[in-house]
Design an enzyme around this catalytic site. Structure first.
Site, mmCIF file in Angstrom:
data_model
loop_
_atom_site.group_PDB
_atom_site.id
_atom_site.type_symbol
_atom_site.label_atom_id
_atom_site.label_comp_id
_atom_site.label_asym_id
_atom_site.label_seq_id
_atom_site.Cartn_x
_atom_site.Cartn_y
_atom_site.Cartn_z
ATOM 1 N N LYS A 12 0.820 -1.207 0.000
ATOM 2 C CA LYS A 12 0.000 0.000 0.000
ATOM 3 C C LYS A 12 0.853 1.255 0.000
ATOM 4 O O LYS A 12 0.469 2.265 -0.586
ATOM 5 C CB LYS A 12 -0.953 0.012 1.207
ATOM 6 C CG LYS A 12 -2.158 -0.893 1.011
ATOM 7 C CD LYS A 12 -3.300 -0.512 1.935
ATOM 8 C CE LYS A 12 -4.476 -1.449 1.750
ATOM 9 N NZ LYS A 12 -5.574 -1.179 2.682
ATOM 10 N N LYS B 271 -3.396 -10.690 -7.179
ATOM 11 C CA LYS B 271 -4.677 -10.824 -6.497
ATOM 12 C C LYS B 271 -5.754 -9.962 -7.168
ATOM 13 O O LYS B 271 -5.472 -8.865 -7.630
ATOM 14 C CB LYS B 271 -4.479 -10.350 -5.047
ATOM 15 C CG LYS B 271 -5.692 -10.496 -4.165
ATOM 16 C CD LYS B 271 -5.477 -9.772 -2.831
ATOM 17 C CE LYS B 271 -6.822 -9.355 -2.262
ATOM 18 N NZ LYS B 271 -6.740 -8.396 -1.167
ATOM 19 N N LYS C 151 -10.121 -4.785 -5.631
ATOM 20 C CA LYS C 151 -11.262 -3.920 -5.945
ATOM 21 C C LYS C 151 -10.807 -2.587 -6.531
ATOM 22 O O LYS C 151 -11.590 -1.896 -7.151
ATOM 23 C CB LYS C 151 -12.160 -3.723 -4.720
ATOM 24 C CG LYS C 151 -11.510 -3.277 -3.451
ATOM 25 C CD LYS C 151 -12.502 -3.405 -2.283
ATOM 26 C CE LYS C 151 -11.795 -3.260 -0.940
ATOM 27 N NZ LYS C 151 -12.663 -3.588 0.185
#
Ligand code: TRP
Length: 343
Positions: free
Chosen positions: A127, A209, A212
């Protein structure tokens, strides 16, 4: 056995039940990865366990959010919990920021979580690479707040996607460390990572992965996608060289599609290989799309009804917060006493 008087939480049956806690962030539209990896499993606990399912808005603000969208998604995430079959009378459904003890215990656990431990978290590294302009302290201490969520309720079991495994290990370490310093306080939680659903990967890049926040809209299938969108995305899904439908490490695209198919149909991998023996990828992809669309149709239908009734959603989150607060307050008074805070 008779229930004691007073708060719902005091019922004997609840006191004896093991506890389950999980959380989903109200950021971005939820994907079939969120659904299969976590939410779909939540319902299986509602009879045997005392269950807490939380919309973790405090976690969401570790990444900058547009206020109106955060608010809207908080309602949406709650509605999705319910649309996925979670009965609000059997599960405690609530919003994290409505129960102040999460932030309070989060701070306390910051002081029992090591800089080095947090530095090793792969989600933090990912992140902070992605949001290089906003590497805030909350993003770094995120796992300590997650530990607080879990430990606040004496949680035994935490159903999560495999990407949360490292955070869960940290929650266990923090619980054990605190218990060792102050005597037994927290239950050391176990993760529940469902074998059959594991990790759902991107349809465009099956070694990453399914996320979203992916900007490639064909890579991600959202829970609320229409059947047309779902079919289009699966038709375009990246497969591998060869033409056999076979589960193997060198076939990440096909293996991911098989995982999705298995999750929606309940079929075994070996049976799926047999079912599509001699059939090309094209036909297989259509079958996966159909299974996914069929599996999600009832969820979408219930969701559309739920999201139209905001007052009902507000009543559910209010009742959930009251119920959760009862447990959270009891744990906090224990924690305060152990640490040596006055009063
Ligand atoms: N970190 C989790 C995620 O992204 C969300 C979460 C927050 C959570 N607190 C939790 C999950 C407690 C399980 C238990 O996906």
């Amino acid at each position: 056995m008779t229930a004691r008087h007073g708060h719902r939480g005091e019922k004997m049956e609840n006191a004896e039940k093991k506890r389950v806690f999980s959380g989903v962030q109200p950021s971005g539209n939820l994907t079939i990865g969120n659904y299969l990896g976590a939410i779909k499993n939540f319902k299986s606990f509602e009879e045997q366990y005392k269950t807490f399912y939380c919309v973790v808005d405090l976690h969401a603000i570790t990444v900058r959010q547009v206020p109106a969208e955060l608010r809207r998604r908080t309602y949406e995430t709650l509605a999705l919990y319910m649309a996925s079959g979670l009965d609000e009378t059997k599960n405690t459904l609530f919003v994290q920021s409505h129960v102040h003890e999460h932030a309070e215990l989060g701070w306390i656990l910051d002081c029992y979580t090591m800089f080095g431990e947090l530095s090793r978290m792969t989600q933090f590294k990912d992140k902070s690479a992605k949001h290089a302009e906003n590497i805030n302290a909350g993003l770094f201490t995120y796992p300590a707040l997650m530990a607080a969520d879990i430990l606040l309720y004496g949680t035994d079991i935490v159903p999560v996607g495999i990407d949360q495994k490292q955070h869960l290990e940290l929650a266990r370490d923090v619980a054990m460390r605190f218990n060792q310093i102050y005597s037994d306080t927290f239950t050391v939680p176990e993760g529940y990572i469902s074998e059959s659903t594991m990790k759902i990967m991107s349809l465009a890049e099956p070694t990453a992965k399914m996320s979203k926040s992916d900007t490639n809209q064909n890579a991600v299938v959202y829970i609320l996608d229409s059947k047309d969108d779902i079919m289009r995305k699966f038709k375009r899904a990246v497969t591998d060289s060869g033409s056999e439908v076979r589960y193997s490490e060198d076939k990440p695209g096909v293996s991911n599609l098989m995982t999705i198919y298995r999750a929606f149909t309940g079929k075994e991998l070996a049976d799926i290989e047999r079912e599509f023996d001699g059939v090309g990828y094209g036909e297989f992809k259509l079958a996966v799309g159909e299974a996914c669309a069929d599996g999600l149709a009832p969820v979408r239908e219930r969701y559309n009804q739920l999201i139209a009734d905001k007052a009902h959603l507000e009543a559910v989150m209010k009742a959930g917060a009251e119920e959760a607060s009862y447990y959270a307050r009891r744990m906090m008074s224990k924690v305060r006493r152990k640490i040596g805070f006055v009063g």
